[in-house]
Enzyme design. Structure first.
Site, PDB file in Angstrom:
ATOM      1  N   SER A   1       1.880  65.468  57.399  1.00 27.85           N
ATOM      2  CA  SER A   1       3.322  65.428  57.156  1.00 27.85           C
ATOM      3  C   SER A   1       3.676  64.116  56.479  1.00 27.85           C
ATOM      4  O   SER A   1       3.006  63.090  56.691  1.00 27.85           O
ATOM      5  CB  SER A   1       4.089  65.543  58.473  1.00 27.85           C
TER       6      SER A   1
ATOM      7  N   TYR B   1       5.541  62.409  67.117  1.00 29.46           N
ATOM      8  CA  TYR B   1       5.063  63.250  66.015  1.00 29.46           C
ATOM      9  C   TYR B   1       4.609  62.395  64.834  1.00 29.46           C
ATOM     10  O   TYR B   1       3.524  62.588  64.284  1.00 29.46           O
ATOM     11  CB  TYR B   1       6.171  64.208  65.581  1.00 29.46           C
TER      12      TYR B   1
END
Length: 237
Positions: free
Chosen positions: A125, A138
């Site tokens: 990501s 995350y």
């Protein structure tokens, strides 16, 4: 995952797909088998945070096809909490899904990739590339995944290529962005136009195109790279 599998099948590959939930996995498998042929698609329910599940997956693939040329580690979940430091349970859950799944998959499948001189591709990501306001647990897990891939690529070359795709905001039915759009479409659209130079969401098929390229012989001299597919959102050099 479905888009990447479809794109690789279009290129003539045999593909094994996996997911924790059997229901959706079976539906997708039947769709792919109908379109590309049952002999091209293998599916098995797997929890990629469990070594025993991954071992069964590996053995199933080897029994069916005798070898393996590439692995796409596409496991992740960006849902978390806004706390600066999430609690122990939440942190461990996020870490297991977003980092340990990739680490365990590598441990299980790397020997086969070394035999075939194959490729390993992680889906990360842009939250692991820049501080964008995503959940801390995350973002940290994805940053660790990027570092793992970069360091690993130097250790296993030239036998295995290791790369990363770092997607930006990807819209698909049932995804987080669809749910956010249902709650406040005006604000989300304004945010996308403000922070993404291409002024739109990305789509799974665009990630799949990048994945097919990095898994192909056209990328034979590419390893240790992080390809950001984000519409220009990240700004660091």
């Amino acid at each position: 995952g479905k888009a990447i599998a479809s794109r690789l099948l279009e290129e003539g590959a045999k593909v094994t797909i996996t997911a924790r939930g059997a229901k959706d996995l079976n539906i997708v498998a039947e769709q792919l088998k109908t379109k590309f042929g049952a002999e091209k698609v293998l599916h098995i329910s797997t929890d990629c945070t469990l070594t025993k599940d991954l071992t069964i997956l590996k053995e199933t693939i080897l029994e069916a096809w005798g070898g393996l040329d590439g692995v796409v580690s596409n496991v992740g979940d960006g849902r978390s909490v806004t706390d600066p430091i999430p609690g122990d349970f939440q942190w461990e859950k996020t870490w297991q899904v977003n980092f340990e799944s990739a680490l365990l998959s590598t441990r299980i499948f790397l020997p086969q990739l070394q035999k075939s001189k194959g490729c390993l591709l992680f889906i990360s990501s842009i939250a692991g590339v820049e501080a964008l306001g995503a959940p801390v647990d995350y973002s940290t897990a994805k940053t660790a995944l990027n570092a793992f891939a970069k360091n690993l690529s130097r250790k296993v070359a030239p036998d295995v290529r290791v790369n990363v795709i770092a997607p930006g905001n990807i819209f698909f039915p049932g995804g987080n962005w669809e749910k956010k759009m249902e709650k406040d479409e005006k604000t989300i659209n304004a945010m996308i136009k403000n922070v993404v130079p291409m002024q739109r969401f990305g789509y799974p098929e665009e990630i799949a195109d990048a994945a097919a390229f990095l898994c192909s012989k056209s990328a034979a001299f590419i390893t240790g790279s992080i390809l950001q597919v984000d519409g220009g959102q990240t700004v660091s050099l």
